[in-house]
Design a protein around this motif. Structure first.
Motif, PDB file in Angstrom:
ATOM      1  N   MET A   1      51.205  40.187  42.282  1.00 42.30           N
ATOM      2  CA  MET A   1      50.396  39.989  43.456  1.00 42.30           C
ATOM      3  C   MET A   1      51.288  39.679  44.656  1.00 42.30           C
ATOM      4  O   MET A   1      51.566  40.524  45.445  1.00 42.30           O
ATOM      5  CB  MET A   1      49.390  38.885  43.228  1.00 42.30           C
ATOM      6  N   ALA A   2      51.680  38.437  44.820  1.00 41.97           N
ATOM      7  CA  ALA A   2      52.521  38.056  45.944  1.00 41.97           C
ATOM      8  C   ALA A   2      53.936  37.822  45.445  1.00 41.97           C
ATOM      9  O   ALA A   2      54.149  37.404  44.313  1.00 41.97           O
ATOM     10  CB  ALA A   2      51.989  36.778  46.597  1.00 41.97           C
ATOM     11  N   ASP A   3      54.919  38.122  46.310  1.00 43.06           N
ATOM     12  CA  ASP A   3      56.307  37.895  45.935  1.00 43.06           C
ATOM     13  C   ASP A   3      56.574  36.406  45.816  1.00 43.06           C
ATOM     14  O   ASP A   3      56.131  35.609  46.641  1.00 43.06           O
ATOM     15  CB  ASP A   3      57.262  38.485  46.991  1.00 43.06           C
ATOM     16  N   SER A   4      57.347  36.035  44.819  1.00 38.61           N
ATOM     17  CA  SER A   4      57.694  34.630  44.676  1.00 38.61           C
ATOM     18  C   SER A   4      58.762  34.233  45.683  1.00 38.61           C
ATOM     19  O   SER A   4      58.965  33.062  45.940  1.00 38.61           O
ATOM     20  CB  SER A   4      58.192  34.363  43.252  1.00 38.61           C
TER      21      SER A   4
ATOM     22  N   VAL B   1      41.358  34.791  48.630  1.00 33.50           N
ATOM     23  CA  VAL B   1      40.095  35.533  48.705  1.00 33.50           C
ATOM     24  C   VAL B   1      40.384  37.027  48.857  1.00 33.50           C
ATOM     25  O   VAL B   1      39.762  37.871  48.205  1.00 33.50           O
ATOM     26  CB  VAL B   1      39.232  35.015  49.872  1.00 33.50           C
ATOM     27  N   HIS B   2      41.349  37.359  49.704  1.00 36.13           N
ATOM     28  CA  HIS B   2      41.716  38.762  49.917  1.00 36.13           C
ATOM     29  C   HIS B   2      42.278  39.362  48.624  1.00 36.13           C
ATOM     30  O   HIS B   2      41.926  40.499  48.256  1.00 36.13           O
ATOM     31  CB  HIS B   2      42.733  38.860  51.055  1.00 36.13           C
ATOM     32  N   GLN B   3      43.138  38.610  47.927  1.00 40.42           N
ATOM     33  CA  GLN B   3      43.699  39.104  46.675  1.00 40.42           C
ATOM     34  C   GLN B   3      42.585  39.321  45.638  1.00 40.42           C
ATOM     35  O   GLN B   3      42.615  40.291  44.885  1.00 40.42           O
ATOM     36  CB  GLN B   3      44.729  38.109  46.125  1.00 40.42           C
ATOM     37  N   ASP B   4      41.598  38.435  45.635  1.00 36.90           N
ATOM     38  CA  ASP B   4      40.478  38.568  44.707  1.00 36.90           C
ATOM     39  C   ASP B   4      39.636  39.803  45.028  1.00 36.90           C
ATOM     40  O   ASP B   4      39.181  40.505  44.115  1.00 36.90           O
ATOM     41  CB  ASP B   4      39.614  37.303  44.741  1.00 36.90           C
ATOM     42  N   GLU B   5      39.435  40.084  46.311  1.00 44.05           N
ATOM     43  CA  GLU B   5      38.677  41.275  46.699  1.00 44.05           C
ATOM     44  C   GLU B   5      39.409  42.546  46.278  1.00 44.05           C
ATOM     45  O   GLU B   5      38.781  43.518  45.835  1.00 44.05           O
ATOM     46  CB  GLU B   5      38.436  41.277  48.215  1.00 44.05           C
ATOM     47  N   ILE B   6      40.724  42.545  46.430  1.00 44.23           N
ATOM     48  CA  ILE B   6      41.510  43.713  45.997  1.00 44.23           C
ATOM     49  C   ILE B   6      41.361  43.910  44.489  1.00 44.23           C
ATOM     50  O   ILE B   6      41.159  45.024  44.009  1.00 44.23           O
ATOM     51  CB  ILE B   6      42.993  43.545  46.399  1.00 44.23           C
ATOM     52  N   TRP B   7      41.438  42.814  43.730  1.00 43.56           N
ATOM     53  CA  TRP B   7      41.299  42.902  42.278  1.00 43.56           C
ATOM     54  C   TRP B   7      39.909  43.411  41.894  1.00 43.56           C
ATOM     55  O   TRP B   7      39.775  44.248  41.000  1.00 43.56           O
ATOM     56  CB  TRP B   7      41.568  41.537  41.656  1.00 43.56           C
TER      57      TRP B   7
ATOM     58  N   HIS C   1      39.766  47.142  42.352  1.00 43.78           N
ATOM     59  CA  HIS C   1      40.455  47.859  41.273  1.00 43.78           C
ATOM     60  C   HIS C   1      39.591  47.902  40.016  1.00 43.78           C
ATOM     61  O   HIS C   1      39.482  48.952  39.358  1.00 43.78           O
ATOM     62  CB  HIS C   1      41.795  47.195  40.956  1.00 43.78           C
ATOM     63  N   VAL C   2      38.977  46.786  39.667  1.00 46.47           N
ATOM     64  CA  VAL C   2      38.129  46.728  38.479  1.00 46.47           C
ATOM     65  C   VAL C   2      36.929  47.655  38.638  1.00 46.47           C
ATOM     66  O   VAL C   2      36.540  48.352  37.695  1.00 46.47           O
ATOM     67  CB  VAL C   2      37.696  45.276  38.199  1.00 46.47           C
ATOM     68  N   LYS C   3      36.343  47.709  39.835  1.00 49.78           N
ATOM     69  CA  LYS C   3      35.185  48.568  40.081  1.00 49.78           C
ATOM     70  C   LYS C   3      35.559  50.039  39.933  1.00 49.78           C
ATOM     71  O   LYS C   3      34.812  50.827  39.340  1.00 49.78           O
ATOM     72  CB  LYS C   3      34.612  48.312  41.466  1.00 49.78           C
ATOM     73  N   VAL C   4      36.725  50.413  40.468  1.00 51.31           N
ATOM     74  CA  VAL C   4      37.169  51.806  40.347  1.00 51.31           C
ATOM     75  C   VAL C   4      37.366  52.166  38.876  1.00 51.31           C
ATOM     76  O   VAL C   4      36.968  53.249  38.434  1.00 51.31           O
ATOM     77  CB  VAL C   4      38.467  52.018  41.164  1.00 51.31           C
ATOM     78  N   GLU C   5      37.979  51.271  38.097  1.00 58.80           N
ATOM     79  CA  GLU C   5      38.172  51.529  36.667  1.00 58.80           C
ATOM     80  C   GLU C   5      36.830  51.674  35.951  1.00 58.80           C
ATOM     81  O   GLU C   5      36.661  52.559  35.109  1.00 58.80           O
ATOM     82  CB  GLU C   5      38.976  50.398  36.032  1.00 58.80           C
TER      83      GLU C   5
END
Length: 131
Positions: free
Chosen positions: A1-4, A14-20, A23-27
């Motif tokens: 997700m984000a670089d360490s 919240v933005h990272q969760d929306e992206i996830w 992705h799940v919806k497309v799958e």
């Protein structure tokens, strides 16, 4: 997700969760659409399996003795590994320490000689004919 490595920037969870979720919806949508688009492949494969099972049961042929598989020869019969010489004391002596002994050479049939011929010389042309 984000670089360490990027710890100074804040992470928008919240933005990272929306992206996830996207992705799940497309799958999920692709999994639901797959049988309509590609489901015929499963039927063709099942038909192929049935036909191959029929052919295997019908065709049972004995091989002639000269084509029958032979039992495997144990490697000890044709591979002989001799004892290694003692390991050198220095790292410089370690380089090529096994290849320096004639009985441990990898090349059993002498050195390889290739790339020593000239195409122009074989044709009898002068060496400056091609530039």
């Amino acid at each position: 997700m984000a670089d360490s490595k990027r710890t100074s920037e804040s992470i928008n969870f919240v933005h990272q969760d929306e992206i996830w979720k996207a992705h799940v919806k497309v799958e999920k949508d692709a999994a639901e659409a797959w049988p309509n688009k590609w489901g015929f492949l499963t039927e063709v494969y099942k038909e192929y399996e049935r036909e191959s099972a029929k052919m295997k049961s019908v065709v049972s042929m004995e091989l002639p003795p000269h084509l029958a598989p032979q039992p495997a020869t144990p490697p000890e019969k044709y591979i002989h590994v001799g004892p290694s010489p003692p390991v050198p004391q220095t790292t410089q002596a370690l380089i090529g320490w096994r290849s320096g002994r004639s009985h441990l050479q990898l090349e059993k049939h002498g050195t390889v000689h290739h790339g020593r011929r000239s195409f122009l010389r074989e044709l009898g042309w002068p060496l400056d004919a091609c530039s």
